[in-house]
Write a protein that holds these residues in place. Structure first.
Motif: not given
Length: 368
Positions: A71-72, A75, A135-137, A321
């Motif tokens: 997933h990351d 993205n 962004r998740k990270k 990240t």
């Protein structure tokens, strides 16, 4: 009583007219009020469109590679495309809008060119904020780069709106070039993430690193010179809040932004070296590995090209990240020993009909 009402209505009408004549126009797509929300909606729509296109791409390789990403990383691939498109639009508006106050160094410009500059600055600011949310990270170097860029261009634009001094808009425009000349970087990252055009990846990373370092250094030097000269000739007032703020924080913020830019260029260069190594990986054999003092065991090169690429992706993920991943991988790879490049040459034997192979060694050092 009617006279009082009429006077009140006339006063309110005058206030509305004055408000509409100020730079804060509610219905202008180049300024801040409700169009910020519209930009977020546009970016949300475009990001979903990019994802749909990549999932249904005509190229099977692109489609399968995107589907295989977590997933990351998906993205991140979407962000590369969004940044490529968004910064290109912003760059066009920025170049056109800055023809008078930057390239001709005039103190006045047309209203349309001023709105073009505001459009470019707002696009960059909203795009960066959208990326931070999407962004998740995010790694610390990338976070510092985005936050400082947003801070510089937004506050300098606010200074212009408050003082109507072209000095601040000129400074905001210069700062905007830190974000709007990175198209080749995003293209190289997208090629790498999608594992396409492998023979061009190293060139794209090398060229983008050199181009980015050259442009960012030139913009930073120009900004410092402009700041110093403006302060010496008295164009930068120190008796106002904005003047005092920029007098104190301009140089530290510029140093922080330039440091983040140089670090990003270093990452691009190292990715270029890795891509160059991967392009000839099939001809690379392990010759000698020095004893690693930090990990307590002999360091080993990846046993396959796939594993080498996996470590390269982990290296990139470390920048995007988690900064600790960069340090860990760099520490391991810096203790790698010499690597020999073996090429197999075929030679004919005059006395027999069988072929013999001669082994040639070309030293090649891998550093990260």
């Amino acid at each position: 009583m009617h006279s009082t009402i009429n006077e009140t209505m006339a006063f309110e009408s005058q206030q509305i007219h004055q408000t509409q004549s100020t730079p804060y126009d509610l219905y202008s797509m180049t300024q801040y009020p409700w169009w910020c929300l519209n930009y977020f909606i546009i970016f949300w729509f475009l990001s979903n469109l990019v994802q749909t296109v990549l999932l249904r791409a005509p190229s099977k390789k692109i489609r399968e590679q995107f589907e295989s990403l977590d997933h990351d990383k998906r993205n991140n691939a979407i962000i590369y495309v969004m940044q490529l498109v968004g910064t290109t639009v912003a760059l066009v508006a920025q170049l056109y809008g800055s023809t008078d106050i930057i390239f001709k160094w005039q103190e006045t410009t047309s209203e349309f060119k001023l709105e073009s500059l505001q459009l470019a600055i707002q696009l960059v600011a909203v795009l960066y904020i959208w990326e931070l949310i999407f962004r998740k990270k995010i790694g610390l170097p990338l976070l510092v780069h985005h936050l400082v860029t947003i801070l510089l261009i937004q506050l300098s634009t606010a200074s212009f709106f408050d003082t109507h001094d072209v000095l601040y808009m000129r400074f905001a425009t210069l700062m905007g070039f830190h974000a709007t000349v990175e198209q080749l970087t995003f293209l190289a990252l997208f090629f790498f993430r999608q594992n396409i055009y492998e023979n061009w990846q190293a060139f794209c990373f090398y060229f983008s690193a050199a181009q980015s370092l050259l442009f960012k250094t030139a913009v930073t030097i120009a900004s410092v010179i402009y700041f110093v000269l403006s302060k010496q000739v008295g164009e930068l007032p120190t008796d106002t809040n904005w003047g005092l703020f920029w007098t104190i924080f301009t140089m530290p913020l510029l140093a922080l932004l330039y440091g983040a830019q140089v670090y990003a260029c270093l990452i691009l260069y190292k990715l270029g070296k890795r891509c160059q190594a991967m392009s000839t990986f099939d001809a690379i054999k392990l010759c000698h590995v020095q004893q690693s003092k930090t990990i307590g065991a002999p360091a080993k090169l990846p046993e396959s090209k796939a594993l080498f690429r996996a470590e390269s992706e982990h290296f990139l993920a470390g920048y995007e990240t988690n900064g600790q991943s960069i340090q860990k991988i760099s520490q391991q790879w810096n203790h790698l020993g010499s690597v020999a490049l073996f090429t197999l040459d075929q030679a004919s034997d005059e006395d027999t009909t069988s072929d013999e192979h001669s082994l040639q060694m070309d030293p090649c050092i891998f550093e990260v």
